[in-house]
Design a protein around this motif. Structure first.
Motif, short mmCIF file in Angstrom:
data_model
loop_
_atom_site.label_atom_id
_atom_site.label_comp_id
_atom_site.label_asym_id
_atom_site.label_seq_id
_atom_site.Cartn_x
_atom_site.Cartn_y
_atom_site.Cartn_z
N ASP A 177 7.41 -25.37 -2.21
CA ASP A 177 6.18 -25.99 -2.72
C ASP A 177 6.38 -27.50 -2.82
O ASP A 177 6.31 -28.08 -3.89
CB ASP A 177 5.84 -25.40 -4.09
CG ASP A 177 4.49 -25.86 -4.60
OD1 ASP A 177 3.63 -26.21 -3.78
OD2 ASP A 177 4.31 -25.88 -5.83
N GLY A 178 6.63 -28.13 -1.67
CA GLY A 178 6.83 -29.57 -1.66
C GLY A 178 5.51 -30.31 -1.69
O GLY A 178 4.51 -29.88 -1.11
N ARG A 179 5.51 -31.43 -2.37
CA ARG A 179 4.31 -32.26 -2.46
C ARG A 179 4.70 -33.71 -2.30
O ARG A 179 5.77 -34.12 -2.71
CB ARG A 179 3.61 -32.06 -3.80
CG ARG A 179 3.17 -30.62 -4.00
CD ARG A 179 2.16 -30.48 -5.10
NE ARG A 179 1.83 -29.08 -5.28
CZ ARG A 179 0.78 -28.50 -4.71
NH1 ARG A 179 0.00 -29.20 -3.92
NH2 ARG A 179 0.51 -27.24 -4.91
N GLY A 180 3.81 -34.47 -1.70
CA GLY A 180 4.05 -35.89 -1.52
C GLY A 180 2.78 -36.68 -1.73
O GLY A 180 1.69 -36.21 -1.43
N LEU B 253 10.02 -26.75 3.61
CA LEU B 253 11.12 -27.38 4.33
C LEU B 253 12.37 -26.54 4.12
O LEU B 253 12.60 -26.03 3.03
CB LEU B 253 11.34 -28.79 3.76
CG LEU B 253 12.36 -29.69 4.41
CD1 LEU B 253 11.85 -30.17 5.76
CD2 LEU B 253 12.62 -30.90 3.52
N SER B 254 13.16 -26.35 5.17
CA SER B 254 14.45 -25.69 5.02
C SER B 254 15.47 -26.38 5.89
O SER B 254 15.13 -26.93 6.95
CB SER B 254 14.36 -24.20 5.36
OG SER B 254 13.98 -24.03 6.71
N THR C 106 10.28 -28.01 -5.44
CA THR C 106 11.18 -27.06 -6.04
C THR C 106 11.62 -26.10 -4.95
O THR C 106 10.90 -25.85 -3.99
CB THR C 106 10.52 -26.27 -7.18
OG1 THR C 106 9.36 -25.61 -6.67
CG2 THR C 106 10.12 -27.18 -8.32
N GLY C 107 12.82 -25.60 -5.07
CA GLY C 107 13.31 -24.69 -4.05
C GLY C 107 14.55 -23.97 -4.50
O GLY C 107 14.88 -23.96 -5.68
N ALA D 28 15.21 -28.63 -8.42
CA ALA D 28 14.00 -29.44 -8.28
C ALA D 28 14.44 -30.88 -8.05
O ALA D 28 15.52 -31.27 -8.45
CB ALA D 28 13.15 -29.36 -9.55
N GLY D 29 13.57 -31.64 -7.38
CA GLY D 29 13.95 -33.01 -7.13
C GLY D 29 12.74 -33.89 -6.88
O GLY D 29 11.64 -33.40 -6.66
N ALA D 30 12.99 -35.19 -6.92
CA ALA D 30 11.95 -36.18 -6.65
C ALA D 30 12.61 -37.35 -5.94
O ALA D 30 13.77 -37.65 -6.18
CB ALA D 30 11.31 -36.64 -7.95
#
Length: 152
Positions: free
Chosen positions: A86-89, A42-43, A134-135, A117-119
């Protein structure tokens, strides 16, 4: 039977009908035991208005899978530019992959410089989407918006 008794009887039947409907709906939601996994990139940018796009794949533990596009829109007090590589859901409480698609309510507070990094946990009715990633980028602010998953 008087008019008052007729109205009270009708209200009693309506309450009984409602009570019988609620447990059935709860049982239906409880049967939604398929878990799906989202991998994405995602950007985007934010300058009061928040906008991001991306792509990924959804795979469910019942064997269903799909290539997807992701869009994030919203507004608030936000500024910055970022990307997630490297987004994950984890998507839970669904019956099939068809319930994954659509818009999820999103609200968050962000702060990051260079690597971050975030959640977040998003919802769409009874369906939950827990995101991690993370990005890189620079972002600062508070925003409210919509995270949409659609077929590619």
């Amino acid at each position: 039977m008087s008019k008052r008794h007729s109205i009270l009887a009708a209200m009693g039947l309506a309450l009984v009908g409602t009570a019988m409907y609620v447990p059935a709906q709860t049982a239906h939601a409880a049967d939604a035991n398929v878990k799906c996994h989202l991998k994405f990139t995602l950007s985007g940018w934010a300058a009061i208005y928040k906008h991001a796009t991306g792509a990924g794949t959804v795979s469910c533990d019942n064997g269903q899978h799909a290539k997807v596009k992701i869009s994030v829109v919203g507004g608030g007090l936000a500024a910055g530019k970022y990307h997630i590589d490297d987004g994950r859901g984890e998507i839970s409480n669904v019956h099939s992959i068809k319930e994954v698609f659509g818009g999820y309510a999103q609200a968050g507070a962000d702060a990051g410089v260079v690597k971050s990094a975030g959640a977040q946990v998003l919802t769409k009715g009874t369906t939950s989407l827990a995101l991690t990633g993370t990005g890189q980028g620079i972002n600062l602010g508070v925003s409210v918006g919509k995270f949409t998953i659609s077929r590619r």
